[in-house]
Each structure stands twice: as C-alpha cells, then as structure tokens.
Design a protein around this motif. Structure first.
Motif, PDB file in Angstrom:
ATOM      1  N   PRO A  63       0.863  -1.111   0.088  1.00  0.00           N
ATOM      2  CA  PRO A  63       0.076  -0.105   0.282  1.00  0.00           C
ATOM      3  C   PRO A  63       1.067   1.057  -0.106  1.00  0.00           C
ATOM      4  N   LEU A  64       0.438   2.305  -0.495  1.00  0.00           N
ATOM      5  CA  LEU A  64       0.919   3.461  -0.622  1.00  0.00           C
ATOM      6  C   LEU A  64      -0.186   4.581  -0.158  1.00  0.00           C
ATOM      7  N   LYS A  65       0.427   5.544   0.586  1.00  0.00           N
ATOM      8  CA  LYS A  65      -0.471   6.458   1.149  1.00  0.00           C
ATOM      9  C   LYS A  65      -0.838   7.536  -0.125  1.00  0.00           C
ATOM     10  N   LYS A  66      -0.109   7.815  -0.789  1.00  0.00           N
ATOM     11  CA  LYS A  66      -0.184   8.657  -2.126  1.00  0.00           C
ATOM     12  C   LYS A  66       0.170   7.974  -3.333  1.00  0.00           C
ATOM     13  N   ASP A  67      -0.735   8.004  -4.164  1.00  0.00           N
ATOM     14  CA  ASP A  67      -0.215   7.203  -5.592  1.00  0.00           C
ATOM     15  C   ASP A  67      -1.327   7.666  -6.596  1.00  0.00           C
ATOM     16  N   ASN A  68      -0.737   8.543  -7.388  1.00  0.00           N
ATOM     17  CA  ASN A  68      -1.554   9.060  -8.446  1.00  0.00           C
ATOM     18  C   ASN A  68      -1.441   8.678  -9.796  1.00  0.00           C
ATOM     19  N   ARG A  69      -1.090   7.164 -10.006  1.00  0.00           N
ATOM     20  CA  ARG A  69      -0.775   6.608 -11.242  1.00  0.00           C
ATOM     21  C   ARG A  69      -2.195   6.132 -11.903  1.00  0.00           C
ATOM     22  N   GLY A  70      -2.965   7.318 -12.016  1.00  0.00           N
ATOM     23  CA  GLY A  70      -4.054   6.695 -12.952  1.00  0.00           C
ATOM     24  C   GLY A  70      -5.183   6.215 -11.837  1.00  0.00           C
ATOM     25  N   PHE A  71      -6.155   5.222 -12.538  1.00  0.00           N
ATOM     26  CA  PHE A  71      -7.377   4.668 -11.707  1.00  0.00           C
ATOM     27  C   PHE A  71      -6.716   3.933 -10.453  1.00  0.00           C
ATOM     28  N   ASP A  72      -7.531   3.788  -9.657  1.00  0.00           N
ATOM     29  CA  ASP A  72      -7.257   2.826  -8.513  1.00  0.00           C
ATOM     30  C   ASP A  72      -7.945   1.581  -8.922  1.00  0.00           C
ATOM     31  N   LEU A  73      -7.097   0.547  -9.287  1.00  0.00           N
ATOM     32  CA  LEU A  73      -7.586  -0.665 -10.099  1.00  0.00           C
ATOM     33  C   LEU A  73      -7.946  -1.488  -9.125  1.00  0.00           C
ATOM     34  N   LYS A  74      -7.522  -1.462  -7.879  1.00  0.00           N
ATOM     35  CA  LYS A  74      -7.958  -2.526  -7.057  1.00  0.00           C
ATOM     36  C   LYS A  74      -9.377  -2.427  -6.638  1.00  0.00           C
ATOM     37  N   GLN A  75      -9.764  -1.102  -6.729  1.00  0.00           N
ATOM     38  CA  GLN A  75     -11.353  -0.629  -6.456  1.00  0.00           C
ATOM     39  C   GLN A  75     -12.056  -1.369  -7.450  1.00  0.00           C
ATOM     40  N   LEU A  76     -11.771  -1.476  -8.776  1.00  0.00           N
ATOM     41  CA  LEU A  76     -12.429  -2.348  -9.572  1.00  0.00           C
ATOM     42  C   LEU A  76     -12.648  -3.608  -9.308  1.00  0.00           C
ATOM     43  N   LEU A  77     -11.807  -4.314  -8.799  1.00  0.00           N
ATOM     44  CA  LEU A  77     -12.099  -5.727  -8.521  1.00  0.00           C
ATOM     45  C   LEU A  77     -12.777  -5.747  -7.018  1.00  0.00           C
ATOM     46  N   ILE A  78     -12.869  -4.902  -6.022  1.00  0.00           N
ATOM     47  CA  ILE A  78     -13.551  -5.009  -4.924  1.00  0.00           C
ATOM     48  C   ILE A  78     -14.910  -4.782  -5.441  1.00  0.00           C
ATOM     49  N   GLY A  79     -15.755  -5.805  -4.861  1.00  0.00           N
ATOM     50  CA  GLY A  79     -17.062  -5.788  -5.212  1.00  0.00           C
ATOM     51  C   GLY A  79     -17.635  -6.238  -6.605  1.00  0.00           C
ATOM     52  N   SER A  80     -16.641  -6.706  -7.382  1.00  0.00           N
ATOM     53  CA  SER A  80     -16.788  -7.044  -8.747  1.00  0.00           C
ATOM     54  C   SER A  80     -17.400  -8.547  -8.778  1.00  0.00           C
TER      55      SER A  80
END
Length: 481
Positions: free
Chosen positions: A193-210
C-alpha cells in the motif's frame, strides 16, 4: 442426486486431464460426493452443476489454471466460503463451468504490527483473521454473523459490510492492497500500500465488489487497528425509528469515534428470537416498538473512563426522553449475549416460515421514514404479509423481510407473490434513491433487477469494464452484469 456432469458431457477434450496434471489429486476432483456440497448456495435458492472442482494451492497455480481455462474456453466460478446471499458463487445448470475454490489458499502471510497491516490469502476465514490479529494486540474492524465460514476473498469480492460499517466502512475502506488473477491468467499485484499514488485509476477498487467477474482475488493487504481494551454494549428501548435516529445522533455527538455499532430491531424480531432460541432473554423487561443495540469501545488510554462516559451518555438520553428504558452490559459475557440476540434475528425470522429477504440501503437520514412509510404500504398491497425491517441504522442498510401469510407453501409463494413483493420493494428503494444491494452483492439473484432498475449510464460503464477485462465472458458468467 448427482449434480456433477461427466467430463465428456461438458468439458472440452483434454481439459480435465491437463488440469489434473497441473493441480494434482488434492487440487482437482470430479467426485460427485465431494463436489455436491458446493453446488448449492447458502440459502438453498440456487443449485448448479460443474465439470470439476479445482482447489489450487497458490497464486501460480491459479494463474496457470486460468490460462488453461482460457485456452479451452471453460467458464470459471470462483468460490470462497460459499456463504453468500445472492447466488454469486454458484454455477449454472449447464455443467460447463469449473468451480474454483480458494479455500486451500488460507495463509496469513504477514501481520505487520508497526504499520497495522495484515497480508493474507483469499481463503483465510474471517474468524481466523480476527484471532490472528488479536494475538498481536490488533483487530480487523469488520465482523458479521458468518465470520466462521466467510473468507477474505469472498468478503472483498462482494464488498461485505457488517456491524462496524458505521465507523470503519465496508471492505472497500479496509483493503489497502490487492493481488488477483485476471481473465487471461496475468497476475495483478498491488499488495504494497501507498499513502499517495496518482498513477491513474485505483485498479484494486474495480475488483472489490466485482463478484469475481473481472478477476479472481488471491490475496490482500488489510487495515488493522489497535485492539479494543474495553467495550460497553447498551440495549435500549425506543418508541419509534425516528426516535432511534435521534438517539444515534446524540450518541455520535457524545462519543464520536468510540461509537462503533448501532443496530435497530422491532419488537416482533425480539419475540421471534426468544421463540427460536430457548436460552435468549430479552435485556429489557418491558416491550418497546423498537430496540437499539449500541456498542461503544475504547483503547487503553480511554478504557478507564468508558463506562462512566456511557452512563453519562444514557443519563442525558433519558433526560431528553430519547429512550424508554436501557441496560448497559455488566460483563463481556453479557455484551456477547446482547449481540447474540441481534445475530439470531435472521435465523429466527427464517424459522417463522416463508419470507422474501431484501438487503437494501437508502440514504442514512431517510431510513426511518422509508421503513415507516413502506412497511404498511406493502402489508396493505399484499394482505396477510408482515413487513419486518432491522439492521444498521448508522449506514442506512435495511434488512427488509416480508413474511408470508401463515400456512403458505414456501416454493409456490416465493415463485408468485414473493417475486412480486421483491419487485415492489426494489421499485420503492429506487424511488427513495437507494440501492437494491447494500452488502451481499448482486450475484444471480438480483442481476435482472439491476438491469431493470439500474442507471443506464452506470450499467453501460459496468459492461464496458467487463468487456475490456473479460472479453470472452469466462469469469463468473451470469452474475452481476
């Protein structure tokens, strides 16, 4: 009855042979007796068939197996503890799908006490995670009635909630990093995990709840908190749901971050629990329109003052006529006894007879008005039924059960009037700006209703993401979208 199909009926030639060579005898079975228990969902509403049950031991095996399935065009149905409520982990009746169990992948790879993080595999049972964290004087702040069977992977895939969402949020808020296998076998690995990461979409959130439709969760890094040093559980009786909402605001103003649970139940639910569970004793002597379960916790620094603060909070609630009666737990065993009553409400309701259950949410501030408005409306539209609502008042999640008239035939009633009731409930929820699924996912149970009621733009975006990540539709087909 045998629910598993023979290889030559459903599986492409050579697929099971190659899968068996890859996974070994512990990793693949076509034995009907071993597979059958996992072909029916927890509620018993859906039963399917599968060409085999795969149980890989690590992410490398999952990746190789998914590539093999892609080569042969074999659909995959991922499954954790099989404790879902929406049929999201049950294959269809065709027998073409491979049932993929993550239960062998049950290692807690690390508990980092300094950073307050746990890295664990998808098959870790929630209760095991709780116990492992507690051994390090930490805790994972999500719990639910099925903690003894629910797995980390399943909780992530359905974005599970529970009784502590009020303060700590659902799984979306607790997942710091994720590892998953995509439809082509590639491994998405962002466990650090990173406190700050602005490399585009938060891809893990696509998978959570999918729900396993975009990738197969194999591991996660989860947020841990310091262990609770002291807690007080309060049982209160109130005159109405609006009164319960006012009490919630009062408790939140006085205790803030210490307030972790706020559950509401009608008197009918308490009566059902007492009838269903012989050892259950109502915490209050009198009868009240609504009962409230409140949990307040403290760390070591605040533990000594917790009980005094809770007593002051409730004394002021009495002075403001917010409660009719209340009892504070005097011990940990009494606190557990209070929670047992709340956790027994769903099985007690099921024991009353046929019913349709709805896991819905509305805006938090609208929940009292929604229940008070729609329950009598449904009972009038469907004579003989009883509408019972209970749940997490602090996050707007309503477990909304409509119980059939006495002596109704369960199967026939659910297929006719029960289906009409669910459609009506979902219409009402949509009109109130809510969601037809609060914490149990869409699965196959609510797929058609989501298509009927969902925002067209949002549905189009969901389908576009699915098409991009799983163009052949091999990951958990027939679920969600």
């Amino acid at each position: 009855m045998c629910h598993i199909a023979r290889m030559n009926d459903t599986a492409p030639a050579g697929f099971l042979k190659e899968a068996a060579a890859l996974l070994g005898p512990r990793g693949l079975t076509t034995d009907p007796e071993l597979v059958a228990p996992w072909l029916t969902d927890w509620r018993g509403r859906f039963t399917g068939r599968a060409c085999a049950l795969a149980s890989p031991a690590n992410v490398e095996e999952v990746s190789a197996l998914v590539r093999l399935c892609a080569e042969h065009g074999v659909p995959i149905v991922p499954q954790g503890g099989n404790s879902g409520m929406s049929g999201g982990a049950t294959p269809d009746e065709s027998g073409t799908a491979l049932l993929l169990s993550l239960r062998r992948m049950n290692a807690i790879r690390e508990i980092d006490t300094e950073s307050g993080r746990a890295t664990c595999e998808a098959g870790v049972i929630l209760q095991t995670l709780h116990e492992s964290a507690e051994a390090q004087d930490l805790r994972f702040p999500l719990t639910l009635g099925g903690k003894g069977s629910a797995t980390v992977g399943g909780l992530i895939s359905t974005n599970a909630g529970g009784s502590q969402v009020l303060r700590h949020g659902s799984m979306r808020a607790l997942v710091l990093g994720l590892e998953a296998v995509l439809a082509d076998g590639q491994v998405f690995s962002q466990l650090t995990p990173l406190k700050k990461d602005n490399r585009g979409f938060d891809l893990k959130q696509l998978l959570i709840g999918s729900e396993g439709t975009l990738g197969i969760v194999t591991a996660a890094t989860l947020r841990l908190l310091p262990a609770v040093a002291e807690r007080v559980v309060i049982w209160a009786g109130v005159s109405s749901l609006p009164a319960a909402r006012t009490l919630l605001l009062h408790c939140d103003a006085m205790e803030g971050e210490a307030l972790e649970g706020f559950e509401v139940m009608p008197q009918a639910s308490i009566d059902a629990v007492v009838e269903h569970l012989p050892t259950a004793r109502p915490p209050l002597e009198g009868r009240h329109a609504w009962h409230v379960l409140i949990e307040v916790v403290a760390d070591r620094a605040q533990a000594d003052s917790l009980r005094d603060r809770c007593e002051a909070m409730m004394a002021e609630a009495f002075e403001k006529d917010l409660v009719e009666d209340a009892a504070l737990s005097a011990s940990e065993s009494q606190a557990e006894a209070f929670w047992l009553i709340r956790e027994t409400v769903p099985p007690a309701e099921r024991a009353r007879g046929p019913a349709v259950q709805h896991d819905i949410s509305v805006p938090v501030e609208a929940m009292p008005a929604f229940v008070e408005t729609t329950a009598p409306m449904l009972e009038a539209e469907f004579p003989g039924t009883e509408a019972i609502a209970f749940g997490h008042l602090g996050d707007g999640n309503v477990h909304y059960h409509v119980i059939a008239p006495g002596a109704a035939d369960a199967r026939a009633w659910n297929a006719t009037e029960g289906k009409a009731i669910s459609r009506r409930v979902h219409d009402l929820v949509t009109q109130w700006g809510g969601s037809i699924s609060a914490e149990h996912g869409i699965g196959q149970l609510k797929r058609d209703e989501l298509a009927r009621l969902g925002d067209p733009v949002a549905l189009s975006m969901l389908r576009a993401v699915k098409q991009a990540l799983d163009p052949r539709g091999l990951l958990n087909p027939g679920k969600l979208v």
